[in-house]
Design an enzyme around this catalytic site. Structure first.
Site, PDB file in Angstrom:
ATOM      1  N   ARG A 278      11.395   3.263   3.120  1.00 58.44           N
ATOM      2  CA  ARG A 278      10.655   2.852   4.758  1.00 58.44           C
ATOM      3  C   ARG A 278      11.865   1.296   4.954  1.00 58.44           C
ATOM      4  O   ARG A 278      12.524   1.425   3.980  1.00 58.44           O
ATOM      5  CB  ARG A 278       9.787   1.904   4.023  1.00 58.44           C
TER       6      ARG A 278
ATOM      7  N   LYS B 155      26.893  -5.643  -2.143  1.00 58.34           N
ATOM      8  CA  LYS B 155      27.358  -5.501  -1.669  1.00 58.34           C
ATOM      9  C   LYS B 155      28.688  -4.560  -0.567  1.00 58.34           C
ATOM     10  O   LYS B 155      30.314  -4.184  -0.812  1.00 58.34           O
ATOM     11  CB  LYS B 155      28.183  -4.508  -3.529  1.00 58.34           C
TER      12      LYS B 155
ATOM     13  N   ARG C 220       0.977  -1.315   0.346  1.00 58.88           N
ATOM     14  CA  ARG C 220      -0.324   0.590   0.793  1.00 58.88           C
ATOM     15  C   ARG C 220       0.444   1.155   0.367  1.00 58.88           C
ATOM     16  O   ARG C 220       0.731   2.273  -0.539  1.00 58.88           O
ATOM     17  CB  ARG C 220      -0.914   0.206   1.295  1.00 58.88           C
ATOM     18  N   THR C 221       1.513   1.184   0.929  1.00 59.21           N
ATOM     19  CA  THR C 221       2.437   2.607   1.043  1.00 59.21           C
ATOM     20  C   THR C 221       3.268   3.045  -0.250  1.00 59.21           C
ATOM     21  O   THR C 221       3.345   4.412  -1.009  1.00 59.21           O
ATOM     22  CB  THR C 221       3.355   2.738   2.107  1.00 59.21           C
TER      23      THR C 221
ATOM     24  N   HIS D  38       4.827   5.437  11.079  1.00 59.25           N
ATOM     25  CA  HIS D  38       4.496   5.439  10.151  1.00 59.25           C
ATOM     26  C   HIS D  38       3.239   7.074   9.806  1.00 59.25           C
ATOM     27  O   HIS D  38       2.596   6.708  10.128  1.00 59.25           O
ATOM     28  CB  HIS D  38       3.902   4.452   9.573  1.00 59.25           C
TER      29      HIS D  38
HETATM   30  N1   CP Z   1      -0.302  -0.447   5.602  1.00 63.61           N
HETATM   31  C1   CP Z   1       0.926  -0.542   5.577  1.00 63.61           C
HETATM   32  O1   CP Z   1       1.821   0.228   5.466  1.00 63.61           O
HETATM   33  O2   CP Z   1       0.603  -1.418   4.258  1.00 63.61           O
HETATM   34  P1   CP Z   1       2.037  -1.837   3.526  1.00 63.61           P
HETATM   35  O3   CP Z   1       2.772  -2.558   4.408  1.00 63.61           O
HETATM   36  O4   CP Z   1       1.275  -2.854   2.087  1.00 63.61           O
HETATM   37  O5   CP Z   1       2.879  -0.628   3.127  1.00 63.61           O
END
Ligand code: CP
Length: 307
Positions: free
Chosen positions: A102, A80, A51-52, A130
């Site tokens: 992320r 590497k 999603r993110t 998040h």
């Molecule tokens: N909600 C969320 O962070 O989903 P993902 O891990 O799929 O990005």
């Protein structure tokens, strides 16, 4: 918010949330905008995401911009032995207008922001935060209830490891008269450092199971048990499956709340909840794209045209 890094939910103020909600509503209505044609985002997802990553990509494309994706770790020079710091320095050198990152390590988004000259948005750093999920979550509540003030929100699940829960709690604490109910098996309760940051701003009550909850709630926010963050897998085995939300369980509550989940879901919400009008989690994921359109525009200094 032009040029700003977004590392924590505390990087938003209440008025930022309200303005971004209004802009997200315009994005939702218009569907596409041509305001970012000379802009480029680089997405760096060093931990799995659906999603993110995809909603940031879709959001950037829908406002007219371009996206360059770092790709998987296995295809990069991290394999590497190149350091994270050098990797960020390189990415920043390609002159993106925004970097979305992320990483499984807490504090990595902040580290990237300290290195990069271009704005960095935290797409999730370990168990820490998040912030754009919190933006998504609040927007979903706002669309449903027309307000955030006064809502009674129950968090159910792995409150210890879930970064969405800490960011959401911080965001809710900026609103008035919100009550928070933290429901989790004792070993999965909210981390003390998170409670410390909200306890003077918002009443919080703690429960071991949903069945113990004796008050009406507006929102039930469910999360997955994050197996990948357990250091002791026997501990995971002891708590897995300890809460499963079903229509029967929901019908036992004083009032059926809306049901939210940042997703992915494993088995903590049965699929027969999906057809209930209170099930908001797929709409919530879609909302994530609209708020990210608004946020990307703001961070890149672009104006969302009025309706
Ligand atoms: N909600 C969320 O962070 O989903 P993902 O891990 O799929 O990005």
């Amino acid at each position: 918010m032009k040029g700003r890094d977004i590392i924590s939910a505390f990087d938003f103020a209440r008025e930022d949330f309200m303005r971004l909600f209004n802009e997200a509503k315009i994005c939702e209505k218009k569907r596409t905008l041509r305001i970012a044609e000379d802009k480029m985002a680089i997405t760096v997802f060093l931990e799995p995401s659906t999603r993110t990553r995809l909603s940031f990509t879709a959001a950037m494309l829908k406002i007219g911009g371009k996206v360059m994706d770092f790709g998987g770790i296995e295809a990069s020079a991290l394999m590497k032995g190149e350091s994270f710091e050098d990797t960020i320095r390189m990415i920043d050198g390609y002159d993106p207008d925004v970097i979305i990152i992320r990483h499984k390590v807490e504090g990595s988004a902040k580290m990237a922001a300290d290195i990069a000259e271009h704005p960095v948005i935290n797409g999730g750093d370990g168990m820490h935060e998040h912030p754009t999920q919190a933006l998504t979550d609040l927007y979903t509540m706002y669309k449903t209830f027309g307000k955030i003030d006064g809502l009674r929100v129950a968090l159910l699940g792995d409150l210890k490891h879930g970064r969405t829960l800490s960011s959401l709690s911080y965001a809710l604490s900026m609103f008035n008269d919100v009550k928070l109910y933290c429901i989790a098996p004792p070993i999965l309760q909210m981390r003390p450092e998170v409670v410390e940051k909200i306890k003077d701003k918002m009443p919080c009550k703690f429960y071991n199971s949903l069945e113990e909850l004796d008050e009406e709630i507006d929102v039930l926010y469910v999360t997955r048990i994050q197996k990948e963050r357990f250091t002791d897998l026997q501990e995971y085995e002891r708590v897995k499956g300890s809460y499963i939300v079903s229509p029967t369980l929901l019908s036992k509550l004083k009032k059926i709340p809306i049901v939210m989940h940042p997703l992915p879901r494993v088995n903590e919400i049965t699929t027969d909840v999906d057809a209930m009008p209170q099930a908001k989690y797929f709409e919530q994921a879609t909302n994530g794209m609209y708020v990210r359109m608004a946020l990307l525009a703001e961070v890149m200094g672009l104006k969302i045209p009025a309706e």
